[in-house]
Design a protein around this motif. Structure first.
Motif, PDB file in Angstrom:
ATOM      1  N   GLY A 244       0.820  -1.210   0.000  1.00 35.70           N
ATOM      2  CA  GLY A 244       0.000   0.000   0.000  1.00 35.70           C
ATOM      3  C   GLY A 244       0.850   1.255   0.000  1.00 35.70           C
ATOM      4  O   GLY A 244       0.540   2.239  -0.684  1.00 35.70           O
ATOM      5  N   TYR A 245       1.944   1.248   0.786  1.00 37.91           N
ATOM      6  CA  TYR A 245       2.869   2.383   0.790  1.00 37.91           C
ATOM      7  C   TYR A 245       3.476   2.603  -0.602  1.00 37.91           C
ATOM      8  O   TYR A 245       3.639   3.744  -1.046  1.00 37.91           O
ATOM      9  N   PHE A 246       3.810   1.493  -1.265  1.00 33.95           N
ATOM     10  CA  PHE A 246       4.392   1.588  -2.603  1.00 33.95           C
ATOM     11  C   PHE A 246       3.431   2.260  -3.577  1.00 33.95           C
ATOM     12  O   PHE A 246       3.817   3.129  -4.367  1.00 33.95           O
ATOM     13  N   LEU A 247       2.162   1.875  -3.523  1.00 35.72           N
ATOM     14  CA  LEU A 247       1.176   2.459  -4.424  1.00 35.72           C
ATOM     15  C   LEU A 247       0.913   3.924  -4.105  1.00 35.72           C
ATOM     16  O   LEU A 247       0.685   4.737  -5.014  1.00 35.72           O
ATOM     17  N   LYS A 257       5.462  15.024  -6.338  1.00 37.65           N
ATOM     18  CA  LYS A 257       5.863  15.229  -4.945  1.00 37.65           C
ATOM     19  C   LYS A 257       6.924  14.179  -4.606  1.00 37.65           C
ATOM     20  O   LYS A 257       6.674  13.210  -3.894  1.00 37.65           O
ATOM     21  N   LEU A 258       8.119  14.397  -5.140  1.00 32.75           N
ATOM     22  CA  LEU A 258       9.146  13.367  -5.128  1.00 32.75           C
ATOM     23  C   LEU A 258       9.716  13.119  -3.735  1.00 32.75           C
ATOM     24  O   LEU A 258      10.108  11.983  -3.420  1.00 32.75           O
ATOM     25  N   ASP A 259       9.797  14.137  -2.904  1.00 30.66           N
ATOM     26  CA  ASP A 259      10.324  13.940  -1.548  1.00 30.66           C
ATOM     27  C   ASP A 259       9.420  13.021  -0.737  1.00 30.66           C
ATOM     28  O   ASP A 259       9.898  12.135  -0.003  1.00 30.66           O
ATOM     29  N   ILE A 260       8.109  13.235  -0.850  1.00 26.29           N
ATOM     30  CA  ILE A 260       7.164  12.370  -0.131  1.00 26.29           C
ATOM     31  C   ILE A 260       7.242  10.949  -0.692  1.00 26.29           C
ATOM     32  O   ILE A 260       7.252   9.963   0.062  1.00 26.29           O
ATOM     33  N   ALA A 261       7.320  10.845  -2.013  1.00 28.32           N
ATOM     34  CA  ALA A 261       7.427   9.522  -2.642  1.00 28.32           C
ATOM     35  C   ALA A 261       8.673   8.790  -2.163  1.00 28.32           C
ATOM     36  O   ALA A 261       8.634   7.591  -1.874  1.00 28.32           O
ATOM     37  N   PHE A 264       8.227   7.201   1.263  1.00 27.12           N
ATOM     38  CA  PHE A 264       7.424   5.981   1.209  1.00 27.12           C
ATOM     39  C   PHE A 264       8.224   4.826   0.596  1.00 27.12           C
ATOM     40  O   PHE A 264       8.148   3.685   1.063  1.00 27.12           O
ATOM     41  N   TYR A 265       8.981   5.116  -0.462  1.00 22.84           N
ATOM     42  CA  TYR A 265       9.809   4.083  -1.082  1.00 22.84           C
ATOM     43  C   TYR A 265      10.844   3.539  -0.095  1.00 22.84           C
ATOM     44  O   TYR A 265      11.137   2.338  -0.084  1.00 22.84           O
ATOM     45  N   THR A 266      11.402   4.432   0.733  1.00 18.67           N
ATOM     46  CA  THR A 266      12.380   4.001   1.740  1.00 18.67           C
ATOM     47  C   THR A 266      11.755   3.027   2.727  1.00 18.67           C
ATOM     48  O   THR A 266      12.363   2.021   3.113  1.00 18.67           O
ATOM     49  N   GLU A 267      10.512   3.304   3.122  1.00 23.23           N
ATOM     50  CA  GLU A 267       9.786   2.414   4.032  1.00 23.23           C
ATOM     51  C   GLU A 267       9.568   1.047   3.395  1.00 23.23           C
ATOM     52  O   GLU A 267       9.760   0.001   4.041  1.00 23.23           O
TER      53      GLU A 267
END
Length: 382
Positions: A244-247, A257-261, A264-267
């Motif tokens: 879900g985080y990935f999506l 919004k690349l910083d927010i993305a 989430f990708y790091t998580e």
């Protein structure tokens, strides 16, 4: 006096061309047969599109198609796997004792459940491989036999509706996907005891549809609900929850919004790396075989997710070698667990190249080197 068909009598006094034309007109009528096994008045419908059928499977004799293309598609995708089971399912029940009928009904239910499982796995595999057109016949079989067993309003139909919706989203048929999702939502609304697993899958698919339609705010809402229900069912650090985080990250990328993305990708990357390291440790300390860890669909889904994040990291304005190394290491472990030692070796080498400049990651480099030795040994033993 021998009996002669009336239309043949009329043809005797016609020219050859007129006779041939009239014969072609009557030919479909003469080829339309109602065998005793199929009573008159029962319309035969195509297995895929439910239009009037013209062709019949010559093996099971109970499946019909409107054209040769649909027959070939269904055979390739699912029918060849369930065809032997269909003949016995359509056999009439025994006229003997009650115990014989009970035995017949139990065997019938068992075969129906086998067909449901085969169709479910095939549809899921095709969706994971992005073979969306091939997923449709299997998902249709999954839905049809689920209705046969559970009824037309049962919550057990929801996974079939979701697979049909996902396949149609992949094909760009968003209105058809919306129709299937509406049925899934209605079924869930009528089932108060619906499990969190079904709810997380429903919201994930709804999020995919809204994202494909460009409705990013509502897509994020559905993905947030997906994360909530997945967390309730599988835990916060589960790789199912991380999907879900990935999506959500994908939606933020579309919104630029690349910083927010990136957060989430790091998580997601951390969740998968911890899971794979734990599996590798378990295999090293026991006799567990790698093929028991992931099926083909799970492996493909994880690979697509991790590769997507790795590509994002490599093209980032401020790339992080440590994060890229963790992702490459995760991909190497994934493919080793899936018994693809060539890919495991390639990603392992990439992870080793990325980590060499980071002196504080000695423990990670040790894990990478251990994986490389194992992959090389496995390749050498083949």
């Amino acid at each position: 006096v021998p009996r002669v068909s009336p239309w043949k009598l009329t043809l005797k006094h016609k020219s050859p061309k007129i006779a041939q034309k009239q014969a072609r007109i009557f030919e479909p009528v003469m080829s339309t047969v109602n065998p005793l096994a199929n009573p008159k008045g029962v319309k035969k419908l195509c297995e895929l599109c439910r239009k009037p059928a013209k062709l019949q499977c010559t093996k099971c004799l109970v499946t019909f198609y409107c054209n040769l293309e649909h027959q070939q598609t269904d055979w390739t995708c699912i029918h060849k796997k369930v065809c032997p089971l269909l003949t016995s399912l359509h056999a009439p029940p025994p006229a003997g004792a009650l115990s014989d009928r009970d035995h017949y009904n139990q065997e019938k239910l068992t075969k129906q459940m086998v067909i449901i499982e085969i169709a479910h796995l095939e549809a899921q595999s095709c969706v994971s491989k992005k073979r969306f057109q091939d997923a449709l016949p299997a998902a249709i079989q999954y839905l049809r036999w689920s209705m046969e067993v559970h009824g037309s309003c049962a919550v057990e139909l929801v996974p079939a509706y979701l697979l049909l919706a996902q396949a149609n989203i992949g094909l760009g048929a968003l209105s058809q996907a919306h129709e299937y999702l509406s049925k899934a939502e209605w079924t869930v609304m009528k089932s108060p005891s619906c499990s969190h697993t079904v709810l997380h899958q429903l919201h994930r698919t709804l999020g995919l549809l809204h994202s494909a339609m460009g409705k990013y705010t509502s897509a994020l809402t559905h993905f947030a609900n997906d994360v909530y229900y997945a967390c309730e069912m599988f835990g916060l650090d589960s790789t199912v929850t991380s999907g879900g985080y990935f999506l959500m990250a994908d939606v933020f990328v579309k919104q630029n919004k690349l910083d927010i993305a990136h957060s989430f990708y790091t998580e997601v990357a951390g969740s998968w790396h911890r899971r794979l390291c734990k599996l590798m440790d378990g295999i090293s300390q026991s006799s567990t075989q790698p093929e028991q860890c992931f099926d083909e669909a799970q492996c493909l889904e994880a690979d697509q997710m991790l590769r997507s994040i790795l590509e994002f990291e490599e093209h980032c304005a401020k790339p992080c070698p440590e994060q890229a190394a963790i992702l490459a290491h995760s991909l190497a472990m994934l493919w080793l667990l899936c018994n693809n030692h060539t890919k495991a070796l390639d990603y392992g080498k990439k992870a080793d190249d990325l980590i060499q400049g980071l002196s504080e990651q000695n423990s990670l480099r040790g894990s990478i080197l251990t994986l490389l030795r194992r992959a090389e040994n496995d390749l050498g033993s083949k």
